[in-house]
Design a protein around this motif. Structure first.
Motif, PDB file in Angstrom:
ATOM      1  N   ARG A  83       0.831  -1.209   0.000  1.00  0.00           N
ATOM      2  CA  ARG A  83       0.000   0.000   0.000  1.00  0.00           C
ATOM      3  C   ARG A  83       0.869   1.266   0.000  1.00  0.00           C
ATOM      4  O   ARG A  83       1.874   1.331   0.680  1.00  0.00           O
ATOM      5  N   LYS A  84       0.421   2.269  -0.759  1.00  0.00           N
ATOM      6  CA  LYS A  84       1.142   3.538  -0.814  1.00  0.00           C
ATOM      7  C   LYS A  84       0.744   4.479   0.313  1.00  0.00           C
ATOM      8  O   LYS A  84       1.458   5.421   0.610  1.00  0.00           O
ATOM      9  N   ASP A  85      -0.396   4.224   0.955  1.00  0.00           N
ATOM     10  CA  ASP A  85      -0.898   5.146   1.975  1.00  0.00           C
ATOM     11  C   ASP A  85      -0.373   4.845   3.377  1.00  0.00           C
ATOM     12  O   ASP A  85      -0.684   5.574   4.317  1.00  0.00           O
ATOM     13  N   ILE A  88       6.272   2.169   4.990  1.00  0.00           N
ATOM     14  CA  ILE A  88       6.858   0.870   4.680  1.00  0.00           C
ATOM     15  C   ILE A  88       8.163   0.749   5.457  1.00  0.00           C
ATOM     16  O   ILE A  88       9.050   1.587   5.317  1.00  0.00           O
ATOM     17  N   LEU A 105      10.863   0.777  -4.872  1.00  0.00           N
ATOM     18  CA  LEU A 105       9.620   1.389  -4.405  1.00  0.00           C
ATOM     19  C   LEU A 105       9.568   2.869  -4.747  1.00  0.00           C
ATOM     20  O   LEU A 105       8.540   3.378  -5.198  1.00  0.00           O
ATOM     21  N   ARG A 106      10.678   3.568  -4.534  1.00  0.00           N
ATOM     22  CA  ARG A 106      10.727   5.010  -4.839  1.00  0.00           C
ATOM     23  C   ARG A 106      10.426   5.252  -6.318  1.00  0.00           C
ATOM     24  O   ARG A 106       9.675   6.154  -6.671  1.00  0.00           O
ATOM     25  N   GLN A 108       8.552   3.556  -8.131  1.00  0.00           N
ATOM     26  CA  GLN A 108       7.137   3.273  -8.358  1.00  0.00           C
ATOM     27  C   GLN A 108       6.226   4.305  -7.693  1.00  0.00           C
ATOM     28  O   GLN A 108       5.014   4.143  -7.686  1.00  0.00           O
ATOM     29  N   TYR A 110       6.356   5.332  -4.324  1.00  0.00           N
ATOM     30  CA  TYR A 110       6.213   5.209  -2.871  1.00  0.00           C
ATOM     31  C   TYR A 110       7.102   6.245  -2.189  1.00  0.00           C
ATOM     32  O   TYR A 110       8.186   6.550  -2.682  1.00  0.00           O
ATOM     33  N   THR A 111       6.626   6.775  -1.055  1.00  0.00           N
ATOM     34  CA  THR A 111       7.387   7.833  -0.400  1.00  0.00           C
ATOM     35  C   THR A 111       7.776   7.545   1.046  1.00  0.00           C
ATOM     36  O   THR A 111       8.887   7.850   1.443  1.00  0.00           O
ATOM     37  N   ILE A 113       9.220   5.429   3.150  1.00  0.00           N
ATOM     38  CA  ILE A 113      10.004   4.194   3.192  1.00  0.00           C
ATOM     39  C   ILE A 113      11.089   4.340   4.256  1.00  0.00           C
ATOM     40  O   ILE A 113      11.820   5.334   4.283  1.00  0.00           O
TER      41      ILE A 113
END
Length: 133
Positions: A83-85, A88, A105-106, A108, A110-111, A113
């Motif tokens: 999930r992005k919300d 991680i 992830l970055r 894709q 995603y922030t 992390i």
């Protein structure tokens, strides 16, 4: 004399390679994720997706309680299930695989992390191990 010169060149090249490799992973880790201490990891892990990027056999031998296993070798195919919300939290034994996973992830989008600074090998919190009969 010529042999010693070549030996020194080879040794210097090896040291340079390892130094540049370390620098690359350090930079990519800083760019893609926030490196956090074990205490910070423990404080935030209940509100995050805790992901162990080691291989399944390592995960089964012992992992952080509440973590799920997404081995780095299959990480690219499994990113859609993250999930992005939610934050991680990544870990492995030494941070190398976590940095690589964070970079994927970055890319894709995603922030939030985070990577466990000391890795699983120094983890002192609760763990779970698969029972072998």
């Amino acid at each position: 004399m010529g042999f010693l010169v070549w030996l020194n060149v080879i040794l210097a090249s090896i040291l340079l390679f390892f130094g540049l490799n370390w620098l690359f992973y350090y930079y990519m880790g800083k760019k893609s994720a926030t490196i956090i201490t074990e205490e910070e990891f423990k404080e935030g892990m209940r509100r995050a997706q805790v992901i162990d990027v080691r291989e399944k056999n390592e995960f089964d031998a012992g992992h952080i309680l509440g973590a799920r296993n997404i081995p780095y070798t299959t990480f690219a195919q499994s990113v859609g299930g993250i999930r992005k919300d939610l934050p991680i939290y990544l870990y492995d034994n030494t941070k190398t695989l976590s940095v690589r996973a964070a970079n994927k992830l970055r890319k894709q989008g995603y922030t939030n992390i985070y990577i466990l600074k000391t890795g699983y090998s120094d983890w002192s919190g609760k763990t779970k191990q698969k029972k072998v009969f």
